[in-house]
Design a protein around this motif. Structure first.
Motif, short mmCIF file in Angstrom:
data_model
loop_
_atom_site.label_atom_id
_atom_site.label_comp_id
_atom_site.label_asym_id
_atom_site.label_seq_id
_atom_site.Cartn_x
_atom_site.Cartn_y
_atom_site.Cartn_z
N VAL A 1 -65.46 -22.43 -29.30
CA VAL A 1 -64.28 -21.79 -29.90
C VAL A 1 -63.87 -22.53 -31.16
CG1 VAL A 1 -63.41 -20.89 -27.71
CG2 VAL A 1 -62.73 -23.17 -28.44
N ASP A 2 -63.12 -21.85 -32.00
CA ASP A 2 -62.59 -22.44 -33.22
C ASP A 2 -61.08 -22.23 -33.24
OD1 ASP A 2 -64.98 -23.35 -34.45
OD2 ASP A 2 -65.48 -21.28 -34.96
N PRO A 3 -60.33 -23.11 -32.58
CA PRO A 3 -58.87 -22.94 -32.57
C PRO A 3 -58.31 -23.08 -33.98
CG PRO A 3 -59.54 -24.78 -31.15
CD PRO A 3 -60.75 -24.28 -31.84
N GLU A 4 -57.40 -22.19 -34.32
CA GLU A 4 -56.75 -22.23 -35.64
C GLU A 4 -55.71 -23.34 -35.66
OE1 GLU A 4 -57.25 -20.31 -38.44
OE2 GLU A 4 -59.02 -19.58 -37.38
N PRO A 5 -55.57 -24.01 -36.80
CA PRO A 5 -54.49 -25.00 -36.90
C PRO A 5 -53.13 -24.30 -36.82
CG PRO A 5 -55.64 -24.78 -39.00
CD PRO A 5 -56.34 -23.90 -38.03
N SER A 6 -52.16 -25.04 -36.38
CA SER A 6 -50.80 -24.50 -36.31
C SER A 6 -49.85 -25.54 -36.89
CB SER A 6 -50.44 -24.16 -34.87
OG SER A 6 -50.51 -25.30 -34.07
N PRO A 7 -48.67 -25.11 -37.29
CA PRO A 7 -47.71 -26.08 -37.82
C PRO A 7 -47.33 -27.09 -36.73
CG PRO A 7 -46.98 -23.82 -38.25
CD PRO A 7 -48.16 -23.75 -37.33
N ALA A 8 -47.33 -28.34 -37.09
CA ALA A 8 -46.95 -29.38 -36.13
C ALA A 8 -45.44 -29.32 -35.90
CB ALA A 8 -47.34 -30.75 -36.67
N PRO A 9 -45.03 -29.47 -34.64
CA PRO A 9 -43.59 -29.50 -34.36
C PRO A 9 -43.05 -30.91 -34.52
CG PRO A 9 -44.81 -29.59 -32.32
CD PRO A 9 -45.83 -29.47 -33.43
N LEU A 10 -41.80 -31.05 -34.91
CA LEU A 10 -41.19 -32.38 -34.96
C LEU A 10 -40.94 -32.91 -33.56
CD1 LEU A 10 -38.58 -32.45 -37.86
CD2 LEU A 10 -40.68 -33.78 -37.61
N VAL A 11 -40.70 -32.01 -32.62
CA VAL A 11 -40.49 -32.39 -31.23
C VAL A 11 -41.49 -31.62 -30.39
CG1 VAL A 11 -38.87 -32.48 -29.31
CG2 VAL A 11 -38.05 -32.83 -31.64
N VAL A 12 -42.42 -32.34 -29.77
CA VAL A 12 -43.46 -31.71 -28.96
C VAL A 12 -42.89 -31.38 -27.59
CG1 VAL A 12 -45.73 -32.06 -27.90
CG2 VAL A 12 -45.28 -32.90 -30.22
N GLY A 13 -43.07 -30.15 -27.18
CA GLY A 13 -42.59 -29.72 -25.87
C GLY A 13 -41.18 -29.18 -25.88
N ALA A 14 -40.53 -29.13 -27.02
CA ALA A 14 -39.15 -28.62 -27.08
C ALA A 14 -39.14 -27.15 -26.66
CB ALA A 14 -38.58 -28.76 -28.48
N GLY A 15 -38.21 -26.81 -25.80
CA GLY A 15 -38.11 -25.43 -25.35
C GLY A 15 -39.02 -25.09 -24.20
N GLY A 16 -39.82 -26.05 -23.75
CA GLY A 16 -40.72 -25.80 -22.63
C GLY A 16 -39.96 -25.71 -21.32
N ARG A 17 -40.58 -25.08 -20.35
CA ARG A 17 -39.92 -24.87 -19.06
C ARG A 17 -39.73 -26.15 -18.26
NH1 ARG A 17 -43.19 -20.12 -16.48
NH2 ARG A 17 -44.78 -20.89 -17.86
N ASP A 18 -40.60 -27.15 -18.49
CA ASP A 18 -40.49 -28.37 -17.69
C ASP A 18 -39.39 -29.31 -18.20
OD1 ASP A 18 -41.59 -29.37 -19.99
OD2 ASP A 18 -43.43 -30.08 -19.05
N GLY A 19 -38.85 -29.01 -19.37
CA GLY A 19 -37.75 -29.81 -19.90
C GLY A 19 -38.17 -31.12 -20.52
N GLU A 20 -39.46 -31.41 -20.56
CA GLU A 20 -39.93 -32.65 -21.15
C GLU A 20 -40.31 -32.42 -22.60
OE1 GLU A 20 -42.91 -34.73 -18.96
OE2 GLU A 20 -41.99 -34.25 -17.05
#
Length: 155
Positions: free
Chosen positions: A106-125
């Motif tokens: 596969v060739d995953p496309e790059p995406s914009p890096a987030p300033l906070v990784v995992g923000a808004g995720g269901r696990d809260g981390e």
């Protein structure tokens, strides 16, 4: 209802919604620019320190399959679902998968890096990108004296 200046309530609301959307877009663009600077700093520092790269592997959305990529770089999280390649691009390494992906990779496309990784995720981390990248550098081989290490750029 028409206001004294001749504009209707609906026109005012539409203008307010547009202004809010524009402000949100500017905020996201500023965050993405700051995150891109962090990623560029990380790649330069990792290269300078000789931090070993690895061939990156993507995982299927269901978490079961592993798929080859042409990317080389560094995983930035323990789950190995986020990575930075040697060209300074941020990747989410989760893909649809399937037989074709298994056979050809596969060739995953790059995406914009987030300033906070995992923000808004269901696990809260969540964790700041700066912290993840700094930890990766600190755990790397050949760590120089911390008093001479260049600091991560501040936003």
């Amino acid at each position: 209802m028409i206001e004294p200046d001749g504009r209707t309530w609906r026109d005012q609301r539409q203008q307010a919604v547009r202004a809010h959307a524009d402000a949100d877009a500017r905020r996201r663009a500023a965050e993405q620019a700051e995150a891109a600077k962090l990623v560029a700093w990380f790649v330069a520092e990792a290269t300078r320190r000789g931090l070993r790269t690895t061939r990156l592997v993507a995982r299927g959305y269901d978490g079961r399959g592993r798929y080859r990529t042409r990317l080389t770089g560094w995983y930035v999280d323990r789950a190995e679902t986020r990575a930075v390649d040697v060209d300074g691009r941020f990747h989410l390494l989760t893909v649809p998968g399937g037989l074709r992906a298994r056979l050809f990779g596969v060739d995953p496309e790059p995406s914009p890096a987030p300033l906070v990784v995992g923000a808004g995720g269901r696990d809260g981390e969540s964790i700041p990108l700066r912290t993840l990248l700094t930890r990766l550098l600190d755990g790397g081989a050949g760590e120089p004296d911390p008093t001479t290490r260049p600091a991560a750029p501040r936003g």
